[in-house]
Design an enzyme around this catalytic site. Structure first.
Site, PDB file in Angstrom:
ATOM      1  N   ASP A 112      -7.859  -5.672  -0.244  1.00 27.30           N
ATOM      2  CA  ASP A 112      -8.206  -6.396  -1.468  1.00 27.30           C
ATOM      3  C   ASP A 112      -7.710  -7.838  -1.465  1.00 27.30           C
ATOM      4  O   ASP A 112      -8.133  -8.649  -2.284  1.00 27.30           O
ATOM      5  CB  ASP A 112      -7.643  -5.663  -2.694  1.00 27.30           C
ATOM      6  CG  ASP A 112      -8.407  -4.385  -2.973  1.00 27.30           C
ATOM      7  OD1 ASP A 112      -9.601  -4.334  -2.638  1.00 27.30           O
ATOM      8  OD2 ASP A 112      -7.806  -3.437  -3.501  1.00 27.30           O
ATOM      9  N   HIS A 141       0.856  -1.192   0.000  1.00 23.83           N
ATOM     10  CA  HIS A 141       0.000   0.000   0.000  1.00 23.83           C
ATOM     11  C   HIS A 141       0.884   1.231   0.000  1.00 23.83           C
ATOM     12  O   HIS A 141       1.920   1.243   0.664  1.00 23.83           O
ATOM     13  CB  HIS A 141      -0.913   0.007   1.237  1.00 23.83           C
ATOM     14  CG  HIS A 141      -2.079   0.925   1.091  1.00 23.83           C
ATOM     15  ND1 HIS A 141      -1.978   2.276   1.331  1.00 23.83           N
ATOM     16  CD2 HIS A 141      -3.350   0.699   0.691  1.00 23.83           C
ATOM     17  CE1 HIS A 141      -3.147   2.835   1.104  1.00 23.83           C
ATOM     18  NE2 HIS A 141      -4.004   1.910   0.703  1.00 23.83           N
TER      19      HIS A 141
HETATM   20  N1  CMC Z   1       4.300  -7.648  -4.450  1.00 22.59           N
HETATM   21  C1  CMC Z   1       5.647  -7.700  -4.569  1.00 22.59           C
HETATM   22  N2  CMC Z   1       6.445  -6.614  -4.507  1.00 22.59           N
HETATM   23  C2  CMC Z   1       5.838  -5.434  -4.344  1.00 22.59           C
HETATM   24  C3  CMC Z   1       4.446  -5.307  -4.208  1.00 22.59           C
HETATM   25  C4  CMC Z   1       3.680  -6.479  -4.261  1.00 22.59           C
HETATM   26  N3  CMC Z   1       2.367  -6.426  -4.141  1.00 22.59           N
HETATM   27  N4  CMC Z   1       4.130  -4.013  -4.030  1.00 22.59           N
HETATM   28  C5  CMC Z   1       5.278  -3.331  -4.075  1.00 22.59           C
HETATM   29  N5  CMC Z   1       6.318  -4.188  -4.271  1.00 22.59           N
HETATM   30  C6  CMC Z   1       7.732  -3.862  -4.331  1.00 22.59           C
HETATM   31  C7  CMC Z   1       8.072  -3.171  -5.648  1.00 22.59           C
HETATM   32  O1  CMC Z   1       8.426  -4.117  -6.636  1.00 22.59           O
HETATM   33  C8  CMC Z   1       9.235  -2.325  -5.224  1.00 22.59           C
HETATM   34  O2  CMC Z   1      10.367  -3.147  -5.095  1.00 22.59           O
HETATM   35  P1  CMC Z   1      11.845  -2.623  -5.486  1.00 22.59           P
HETATM   36  O3  CMC Z   1      12.085  -1.465  -4.580  1.00 22.59           O
HETATM   37  O4  CMC Z   1      12.713  -3.796  -5.255  1.00 22.59           O
HETATM   38  O5  CMC Z   1      11.730  -2.208  -6.922  1.00 22.59           O
HETATM   39  C9  CMC Z   1       8.854  -1.881  -3.802  1.00 22.59           C
HETATM   40  O6  CMC Z   1       7.981  -2.894  -3.315  1.00 22.59           O
HETATM   41  C10 CMC Z   1       8.137  -0.542  -3.764  1.00 22.59           C
HETATM   42  O7  CMC Z   1       7.072  -0.563  -4.730  1.00 22.59           O
HETATM   43  P2  CMC Z   1       6.316   0.729  -5.245  1.00 22.59           P
HETATM   44  O8  CMC Z   1       5.558   0.366  -6.469  1.00 22.59           O
HETATM   45  O9  CMC Z   1       7.246   1.876  -5.326  1.00 22.59           O
HETATM   46  O10 CMC Z   1       5.366   1.013  -4.042  1.00 22.59           O
HETATM   47  P3  CMC Z   1       4.037   1.871  -4.102  1.00 22.59           P
HETATM   48  O11 CMC Z   1       3.912   2.546  -2.807  1.00 22.59           O
HETATM   49  O12 CMC Z   1       3.976   2.742  -5.310  1.00 22.59           O
HETATM   50  O13 CMC Z   1       2.984   0.712  -4.313  1.00 22.59           O
HETATM   51  C11 CMC Z   1       0.986  -0.383  -4.619  1.00 22.59           C
HETATM   52  C12 CMC Z   1       1.745   0.639  -3.779  1.00 22.59           C
HETATM   53  C13 CMC Z   1      -0.343  -0.649  -3.946  1.00 22.59           C
HETATM   54  C14 CMC Z   1       0.759   0.192  -6.011  1.00 22.59           C
HETATM   55  C15 CMC Z   1       1.817  -1.681  -4.719  1.00 22.59           C
HETATM   56  O14 CMC Z   1       2.118  -2.188  -3.451  1.00 22.59           O
HETATM   57  C16 CMC Z   1       1.134  -2.739  -5.573  1.00 22.59           C
HETATM   58  O15 CMC Z   1       1.245  -2.714  -6.793  1.00 22.59           O
HETATM   59  N6  CMC Z   1       0.397  -3.699  -4.924  1.00 22.59           N
HETATM   60  C17 CMC Z   1      -0.333  -4.691  -5.655  1.00 22.59           C
HETATM   61  C18 CMC Z   1      -1.668  -4.113  -6.096  1.00 22.59           C
HETATM   62  C19 CMC Z   1      -2.616  -3.893  -4.943  1.00 22.59           C
HETATM   63  O16 CMC Z   1      -2.785  -4.763  -4.107  1.00 22.59           O
HETATM   64  N7  CMC Z   1      -3.278  -2.729  -4.927  1.00 22.59           N
HETATM   65  C20 CMC Z   1      -4.294  -2.423  -3.930  1.00 22.59           C
HETATM   66  C21 CMC Z   1      -3.956  -1.209  -3.137  1.00 22.59           C
HETATM   67  S1  CMC Z   1      -4.986  -1.056  -1.677  1.00 22.59           S
HETATM   68  C22 CMC Z   1      -6.581  -0.823  -2.236  1.00 22.59           C
HETATM   69  C23 CMC Z   1      -6.790   0.497  -2.895  1.00 22.59           C
HETATM   70  O17 CMC Z   1      -6.441   1.525  -2.336  1.00 22.59           O
HETATM   71  O18 CMC Z   1      -7.366   0.518  -3.971  1.00 22.59           O
END
Ligand code: CMC
Length: 378
Positions: free
Chosen positions: A313, A257
């Site tokens: 989710d 998140h």
């Molecule tokens: N599984 C594996 N690795 C992950 C995941 C995941 N679900 N989420 C983030 N990472 C890793 C990412 O690869 C990165 O690694 P590295 O630094 O080695 O490159 C690191 O964690 C940071 O990722 P980020 O994309 O910069 O983090 P963010 O804060 O932008 O991501 C997120 C937030 C929700 C987009 C992401 O965690 C994600 O894609 N999760 C899966 C989709 C999901 O479950 N979304 C629902 C969000 S909650 C409900 C809502 O609000 O709608």
């Protein structure tokens, strides 16, 4: 010397507005709506009462809630003309697109009907009745009249399943609706507020919210999490699946998140609901739950050290399945619930509106490029 210009990609860590609607306590893993712990609201309140709280900024008295629910029930009705519009949008689209299309088609005729607050309540009432019918039509049934006496959650299940829901199903969906009702300014709410800041109307903001919620990084994650559990298929396959997925740099859907770097407080509540849903409904729900539980256990060993924990989710697929929502409609149910959050933000923002117009840092070719006639270009 002037500091270099900085672009805040993803607006991470940037405050874009003031709001009295929700507090995300990201240190202690708590969520509050207008100061009330969402865990207590799930246990004691209803989606209708929470909608009142978010729209009016206070809990209602008994009389106020009764009047609000009466008004909402009136808006939950769909007349023959409205059902015809639902059939029309369902013929051309489905899911979130159909829900948005309904508001696009009807919004124009409604913008002058009542105050923005009236329109907000209308949208909250209509959304579940419209979506329930979209799901019916997608499943090969004809549209039917809603039953507002069942409440927003019960009516939605009734329309989807053609049966009066079990009390536990109403309770589950009502709790899910409460948990999805509001969450600060994620992409969809920000989108809704950006639209509102142009002094567009309530319905345009809702359409913007729906279309922004759709993506798998936001609301679409529950559908993606469901598909992931199906793909894994069996708890014994979790380890191998996860190892391969992470080596391919795939994301575990329903994990991580932008704001919570600890266990999402909503996910904690839905996890307990998913366990109950598995015990009550058994079958497919139990099978999904067993895969999800094992995946959580194994994935936490790899992802928790990076601050990645299950979000809501991850656990909602089991609860949606137990109440009869088809997987390709999970996100649309999220949208129905979040409409109250979007419109509450819009009404709040309009109290002191300021057009949202950020800047971009130009990184293209220098100004003054020579325009070469097309015949002379190679
Ligand atoms: N599984 C594996 N690795 C992950 C995941 C995941 N679900 N989420 C983030 N990472 C890793 C990412 O690869 C990165 O690694 P590295 O630094 O080695 O490159 C690191 O964690 C940071 O990722 P980020 O994309 O910069 O983090 P963010 O804060 O932008 O991501 C997120 C937030 C929700 C987009 C992401 O965690 C994600 O894609 N999760 C899966 C989709 C999901 O479950 N979304 C629902 C969000 S909650 C409900 C809502 O609000 O709608």
């Amino acid at each position: 010397m002037e500091a270099p210009l900085k672009v805040y990609k993803g607006l991470e860590g940037i405050y874009v507005l003031e709001s009295a609607l929700s507090l995300l306590d990201t240190e202690n893993g708590k969520l509050y709506y207008v100061g009330y712990d969402v865990e207590e609201l799930v246990a004691k309140s209803s989606y209708e009462e929470v909608s009142y709280l978010l729209l009016k900024g206070k809990l209602p008295t008994k009389a106020e809630l009764e009047a609000f629910v009466e008004k909402l029930k009136g808006e939950m009705q769909l007349d023959e003309k409205e059902l015809e519009t639902v059939r029309l949008v369902s013929k051309r689209s489905s899911g979130m697109d159909a829900l948005a299309a309904y508001f696009v088609l009807t919004g124009r005729g409604l913008v002058d009907d009542g105050s923005p607050m009236d329109q907000a309540i209308r949208a909250i009432g209509k959304a579940g009745s419209v979506l329930g019918n979209v799901i019916r039509i997608d499943g090969g049934e004809d549209a039917m009249y809603p039953d507002p006496s069942l409440g927003v959650a019960g009516n939605l299940i009734y329309l989807v399943t053609s049966r009066k829901p079990e009390p536990y199903q109403i309770e589950f969906l009502d709790d899910i609706l409460i948990l999805h009702a509001e969450h600060g300014v994620p992409a969809s709410t920000f989108g809704a507020v950006v639209a509102a800041s142009t002094l567009s109307d309530v319905y345009s903001s809702i359409v913007t919210g729906i279309m922004t919620l759709k993506g798998p990084l936001h609301g679409g994650a529950s559908e993606a999490a469901y598909q992931q559990f199906v793909e894994i298929g069996d708890p014994n396959r979790v380890e191998a699946w996860l190892e391969k997925a992470l080596s391919e740099r795939r994301r575990v859907m329903g994990f991580g998140h932008r704001v919570y770097k600890i266990y999402d407080p909503r996910a904690k509540i839905v996890k307990a609901m998913a366990a109950r849903a598995a015990a009550i409904a058994g079958g497919r729900v139990k099978a999904l739950y067993e895969v999800a539980s094992r995946l959580e256990e194994v994935a936490l060993t790899k992802l928790a050290p990076k601050g990645l924990f299950p979000n809501l989710d991850f656990w909602t697929p089991m609860v949606y399945t137990a109440v009869g929502i088809p997987p390709n409609y999970f996100t649309a149910v999220f949208a129905v619930s979040r409409i109250v959050g979007w419109v509450a933000h819009v009404l709040e923002y309009w109290k002191d509106n300021r057009l949202i117009r950020p800047l971009h840092l130009y990184v293209g070719p220098p100004a003054g490029q020579k325009y070469v006639p097309i015949e002379e270009r190679h």
